[in-house]
Design an enzyme around this catalytic site. Structure first.
Site, short mmCIF file in Angstrom:
data_model
loop_
_atom_site.label_atom_id
_atom_site.label_comp_id
_atom_site.label_asym_id
_atom_site.label_seq_id
_atom_site.Cartn_x
_atom_site.Cartn_y
_atom_site.Cartn_z
N LYS A 1 51.70 -9.08 37.11
CA LYS A 1 51.79 -8.79 38.54
C LYS A 1 51.35 -10.02 39.34
O LYS A 1 50.36 -10.67 39.02
CB LYS A 1 50.94 -7.57 38.90
CG LYS A 1 51.47 -6.28 38.25
CD LYS A 1 50.61 -5.10 38.64
CE LYS A 1 51.16 -3.81 38.06
NZ LYS A 1 50.99 -3.73 36.59
N GLU B 1 56.31 3.67 31.12
CA GLU B 1 54.98 4.10 31.57
C GLU B 1 55.08 5.08 32.73
O GLU B 1 56.13 5.21 33.38
CB GLU B 1 54.14 2.90 31.98
CG GLU B 1 54.66 2.17 33.20
CD GLU B 1 53.58 1.33 33.88
OE1 GLU B 1 52.62 1.95 34.39
OE2 GLU B 1 53.72 0.10 33.94
#
Length: 311
Positions: free
Chosen positions: A160, A25
């Site tokens: 996360k 990404e």
């Protein structure tokens, strides 16, 4: 091939000849780390993929074109522009394409472009998920819906740590997304190896992971797979320690009215400040680890396809 998609020559050659390719990404470049660590890390991640037998394909939208594979100059441009480059998720792709604009792809958008290119394995740091307080804010990352619909495996260090990890895991289960722990029975907590959350399945080798991917897609079960790869023990930040910093950063974000797409980069930057840079170092190390594993999984998946095709 999709008329809006450009393949880097190295990526196009690898895909044409059936060699392993790993998608990467670009939001981590523009929004995940400061300059110059972002450019340095992006190039190190690409090198790690190559060192483990695969071709890297960093993905972004450049001047309205979907790019699978970037030049060094394009990576450095995204890194230097930093937060000035908009984050691009599924909803943003049509606007960027129509306007001839540039955007850094999130997990969701990277999966979309990877699938268009025929890339099955993607390495990132951590996926998005259900944000804390989502029962009132309804703030749930588009990454989770993309995992339910797009057939790309995502190698990550879990979600996360700033997120609500139990609800994120529950949401993935509801959407039918397999979550496989690599050498672990627990969901990693990004900076930490353990979260206390039991995973439904584990695999201990890249070949085992590739076998699950192959079986899923051969059975016509569309959608992604989360491969949860714990950060190496020597680089982790124990959960009790990082939890306090995250709580402080969340309080500050709320007090300053930070919301929407700005939340994650704010929290990551603030946690890095509070840890004296330790969280940034951990972030870099876990991304490199995920890139290495993704390259091995991509290689094992190619080998499995060849083997099946010959039987």
């Amino acid at each position: 091939m999709n008329a809006l998609l450009d393949l880097h020559p190295e990526v196009a050659d690898a895909l044409h000849h059936g060699r392993p390719v790993v998608a990467l990404e670009s939001t981590i470049i523009s929004h995940g780390m400061p300059w110059p660590q972002n450019a340095e890390t992006a190039l190190r991640v690409e090198a790690a993929v190559r060192e483990h037998g695969a071709v890297p394909a960093t993905i972004a939208v450049i001047d309205g074109r979907l790019k699978a594979g970037l030049s060094r100059e394009q990576i450095e441009s995204l890194a230097q522009q930093g937060l000035a480059v908009p984050k691009a998720s599924r909803r943003d792709l049509p606007l960027l394409i129509a306007r001839g604009a540039t955007g850094a792809t999130t997990v969701a958008a990277t999966m979309i472009v990877a699938a268009l290119a025929g890339i099955r394995v993607f390495a990132t740091g951590g996926i998005g998920g259900v944000h804390r307080g989502a029962e009132t804010s309804f703030d749930i990352s588009a990454d989770l819906q993309e995992l339910a619909r797009t057939s790309v495996a995502v190698v990550c260090a879990g979600a996360k740590a700033i997120l609500d990890l139990p609800l994120t895991l529950e949401y993935l289960e509801t959407q039918g997304v397999p979550v496989l722990g690599f050498g672990t029975d627990e969901l990693p907590a990004f900076y930490s190896r353990e979260s206390g959350l039991k995973l439904p399945a584990r695999a201990d080798t890249p070949a085992e992971l590739a076998a699950v991917l192959h079986a899923k897609w051969q059975a016509g079960l569309e959608g992604g797979v989360v491969i949860a790869n714990p950060i190496a023990r020597e680089h982790e930040i124990p959960q009790p320690r990082i939890a306090g910093y995250i709580a402080q950063a969340l309080t500050e974000a709320q007090a300053q009215g930070v919301a929407g797409a700005a939340v994650t980069p704010f929290l990551l930057a603030r946690v890095s400040e509070l840890t004296g840079g330790a969280s940034l170092k951990a972030n870099i190390e876990l991304v490199l680890s995920n890139a290495r594993l993704a390259a091995q999984v991509a290689g094992a998946l190619v080998a499995l396809h060849i083997q099946v095709g010959q039987t």
